[in-house]
Each structure stands twice: as C-alpha cells, then as structure tokens.
Design a protein around this motif. Structure first.
Motif, short mmCIF file in Angstrom:
data_model
loop_
_atom_site.label_atom_id
_atom_site.label_comp_id
_atom_site.label_asym_id
_atom_site.label_seq_id
_atom_site.Cartn_x
_atom_site.Cartn_y
_atom_site.Cartn_z
N ILE A 133 -38.54 -3.72 19.86
CA ILE A 133 -39.77 -4.20 19.23
C ILE A 133 -40.99 -3.69 19.99
O ILE A 133 -41.08 -3.83 21.21
CB ILE A 133 -39.79 -5.74 19.17
CG1 ILE A 133 -38.64 -6.25 18.29
CG2 ILE A 133 -41.13 -6.24 18.65
CD1 ILE A 133 -38.55 -7.76 18.20
N GLY A 134 -41.90 -3.10 19.25
CA GLY A 134 -43.16 -2.65 19.82
C GLY A 134 -44.25 -3.66 19.48
O GLY A 134 -44.46 -3.96 18.30
N ILE A 135 -44.92 -4.18 20.48
CA ILE A 135 -46.03 -5.11 20.25
C ILE A 135 -47.32 -4.31 20.31
O ILE A 135 -47.69 -3.78 21.36
CB ILE A 135 -46.04 -6.23 21.31
CG1 ILE A 135 -44.72 -7.00 21.28
CG2 ILE A 135 -47.21 -7.18 21.05
CD1 ILE A 135 -44.58 -8.04 22.39
N ASN A 136 -47.96 -4.20 19.16
CA ASN A 136 -49.18 -3.39 19.07
C ASN A 136 -50.38 -4.25 19.45
O ASN A 136 -50.69 -5.22 18.77
CB ASN A 136 -49.34 -2.84 17.65
CG ASN A 136 -50.36 -1.72 17.59
OD1 ASN A 136 -51.16 -1.54 18.50
ND2 ASN A 136 -50.33 -0.94 16.52
N THR A 145 -49.70 -8.56 23.72
CA THR A 145 -48.34 -8.38 24.23
C THR A 145 -47.89 -9.58 25.05
O THR A 145 -46.77 -10.08 24.90
CB THR A 145 -48.24 -7.10 25.09
OG1 THR A 145 -48.40 -5.96 24.25
CG2 THR A 145 -46.90 -7.02 25.80
N LEU A 146 -48.75 -10.06 25.92
CA LEU A 146 -48.40 -11.17 26.81
C LEU A 146 -48.09 -12.44 26.02
O LEU A 146 -47.23 -13.24 26.42
CB LEU A 146 -49.52 -11.41 27.81
CG LEU A 146 -49.90 -10.21 28.67
CD1 LEU A 146 -51.05 -10.57 29.61
CD2 LEU A 146 -48.71 -9.67 29.44
N ALA A 147 -48.77 -12.62 24.89
CA ALA A 147 -48.55 -13.81 24.08
C ALA A 147 -47.27 -13.71 23.25
O ALA A 147 -46.48 -14.66 23.17
CB ALA A 147 -49.75 -14.05 23.16
N THR A 150 -33.17 5.28 16.53
CA THR A 150 -33.55 3.91 16.91
C THR A 150 -34.75 3.46 16.08
O THR A 150 -35.76 4.16 16.05
CB THR A 150 -33.92 3.84 18.40
OG1 THR A 150 -32.79 4.19 19.19
CG2 THR A 150 -34.38 2.43 18.78
N PRO A 151 -34.67 2.31 15.42
CA PRO A 151 -35.86 1.77 14.76
C PRO A 151 -36.75 1.06 15.77
O PRO A 151 -36.31 0.12 16.44
CB PRO A 151 -35.28 0.78 13.73
CG PRO A 151 -33.93 0.41 14.24
CD PRO A 151 -33.46 1.51 15.16
N LEU A 152 -37.98 1.51 15.92
CA LEU A 152 -38.97 0.83 16.75
C LEU A 152 -39.79 -0.03 15.80
O LEU A 152 -40.60 0.47 15.02
CB LEU A 152 -39.86 1.83 17.48
CG LEU A 152 -41.08 1.26 18.21
CD1 LEU A 152 -40.68 0.16 19.19
CD2 LEU A 152 -41.84 2.36 18.94
N VAL A 153 -39.53 -1.32 15.84
CA VAL A 153 -40.13 -2.26 14.89
C VAL A 153 -41.42 -2.81 15.48
O VAL A 153 -41.40 -3.48 16.50
CB VAL A 153 -39.14 -3.39 14.56
CG1 VAL A 153 -39.77 -4.38 13.58
CG2 VAL A 153 -37.85 -2.82 13.96
N GLU A 154 -42.53 -2.51 14.81
CA GLU A 154 -43.84 -2.83 15.36
C GLU A 154 -44.41 -4.13 14.79
O GLU A 154 -44.42 -4.33 13.56
CB GLU A 154 -44.81 -1.69 15.09
CG GLU A 154 -46.20 -1.92 15.66
CD GLU A 154 -47.10 -0.73 15.42
OE1 GLU A 154 -46.91 0.29 16.10
OE2 GLU A 154 -48.01 -0.83 14.57
N VAL A 155 -44.91 -4.99 15.69
CA VAL A 155 -45.51 -6.26 15.29
C VAL A 155 -46.87 -6.43 15.95
O VAL A 155 -47.16 -5.80 16.97
CB VAL A 155 -44.60 -7.45 15.67
CG1 VAL A 155 -43.21 -7.28 15.08
CG2 VAL A 155 -44.50 -7.61 17.19
#
Length: 271
Positions: free
Chosen positions: A196-199, A213-215, A174-179
């Motif tokens: 999608i990972g929100i850093n 993350t919330l935004a 699985t690609p965990l795509v971080e933004v």
C-alpha cells in the motif's frame, strides 16, 4: 471538476483512441525471452521474469522508488533539460531500488517513449505509474516489462480494485495500491492489498503533508509493505518515516529539481 476527476475523464477518452494501444502487439513481440518454451505460452518462448518489486525495496533499510517525471499539473515543468535515460542512470548509480515512470502524456508529459528510454538505461525494477482504469493498461504494463503497477483506490470501484489487484498479480507484477484517506485505506485492506502506498498529496487539490502517512499507517495490517509517496524532501523526513515503520518512499520532484541527481539521492537517503 477537481484535477483528479479531470485527469480520469481525459484518460477514459484517451484509451479509446485508435492509436493508444497500437504498439502493444509490437511490444509483446519484442519482450526479452529465455531460451526455453513453456506449455502455458502455447509453445512460444517464456517471458523472462522482471525484477521483484517488494524484494528490491526491502533489500535496503529504507527503500527508494525514484521517479522520472517531466511535469505535473501543480508544478509545471520540473527539470530542464529533461533526459529520462540520464535520470534513470543517476538514480541507479546513487543506489535507488526502483524507478517509477509516468505514463500519462497530457498532464505529466510521460508515455511509452519515455518508458522505453528509461527501461533501456537501467536494470532496476520499474513502476508503471498511470491512472489505471482499464484492464488493457495492466496488460500494457506487463508488455513493457513493469515490475509493479499503480492502482489508485480513489478512481476505482471496490469491484474494479479487487479484480485489478488479482489481474496485476496474475501477470507476475506487484499491485501498488495507493490511498490518501482513512476510507480509502479501509477499502485497500478489504481488497487484501499487500503493498500500500500512502500518498501525502491530495490528488484533488494537490496539497501535500507528510502527516498523512503517519496517520494512516495505523490502519494497515502488520504484513503489509507500506510506502510513503510525495512531499518527501529531507533526510529528516526519511528518518521520521523509517521510525514509523514505513518500508520505502516514492520521491520525484524534490530530487529532480537538484542539479546533481546522484548526490541528491545520497543526501536524501543518508539515514
């Protein structure tokens, strides 16, 4: 030069060193196999499937990716003594769904030896957490038995991001795509990222705020698995993220600084 640019510049040099991938062939030869051969493997035994990353995370009301991390550029040494196998065992005993393992050696004190110790200590799915800038790193993750690979949008072009997502998937992971920003989220969505990972940590300054993350969650498609990463310290943080529709969290430093890891995980995830 900001810290992220420095790390990536070092990584470009590092992966070209003669010994960087020296164990890749050996690791492939030692992969666990099922008894039957497969046509696609040229008659060689087929590789046993790794545990599914998304399935594991969504099996709990709030999934936990618990991180094994020796150090960081912003925090220095995090846990002393640092015993990767014991940390992984504690995470699994406490109910974590996935273990994340740092691969970068210079800045985070990770690497293959640390991965091997963790892999031998737990049956949980594992995230290959690295600054991936070259396809060979994806094959390396597959060879090591990873279930997921971190892809950081900030260090990849749109073409690289799309091709790396496809390659990770083709390798059965699985690609965990971080933004971290609105622009990066839009790029991830355009690349058809489904996890999608929100850093919450700005990788250029290492400042952290959970409001990131919330935004950004509002910009993600409904069918995307969202993971909040970094700066998560309390059960109240977990409740806030759960109420916001986040499927899982990635937590490392706040757990690793606690003397009783097992209890720390239980306290954090008590929602």
């Amino acid at each position: 030069m900001d810290i992220l640019s420095e790390i990536v510049a070092n990584k470009r040099v590092e992966i070209e060193q003669p010994d960087y991938f020296q164990t890749l062939e050996k690791v492939v030869d030692e992969l666990p196999h099922v008894g039957n051969t497969c046509d696609a493997c040229d008659g060689k035994p087929a590789r046993a499937a790794t545990p599914d990353f998304i399935e594991a995370l969504t099996s709990a009301p709030m999934g936990l990716i618990a991180e094994v991390k020796r150090q960081s550029p912003s925090a220095g040494a995090i846990r002393v003594p640092f015993e990767p196998a014991e940390i992984a065992k504690a995470y699994e005993a406490a109910g974590a769904q996935v273990v994340s393992c740092l691969m970068d050696k210079k800045y985070f004190g990770g690497g293959e030896d640390q991965w091997a110790a963790v892999r031998a200590a737990t049956k949980l799915p594992m995230l290959y957490k690295e600054f991936v800038i070259d396809p060979r790193q994806i094959f390396h993750a597959e060879a090591l038995g990873a279930s997921a690979v971190l892809l950081i949008v900030a260090v990849l072009t749109d073409e690289e991001l799309t091709s790396f997502i496809h390659l990770v998937q083709a390798c059965g992971m699985t690609p965990l795509v971080e933004v971290h920003t609105e622009e990066e989220m839009k790029r991830a969505v355009a690349a058809n990222a489904k996890c999608i990972g929100i850093n919450n940590r700005n990788l250029k300054t290492f400042e952290t705020k959970i409001e990131t993350t919330l935004a950004l969650r509002e910009l993600a498609p409904a069918d995307c698995t969202l993971i909040s990463e970094s700066g998560i310290r309390t059960a109240d943080d977990i409740r806030t993220l759960k109420d916001a529709g986040i499927a899982a969290v990635l937590v490392g430093e706040s757990l690793l600084r606690q003397p009783d890891l097992e209890q720390a995980v239980k306290d954090l995830m008590a929602v």
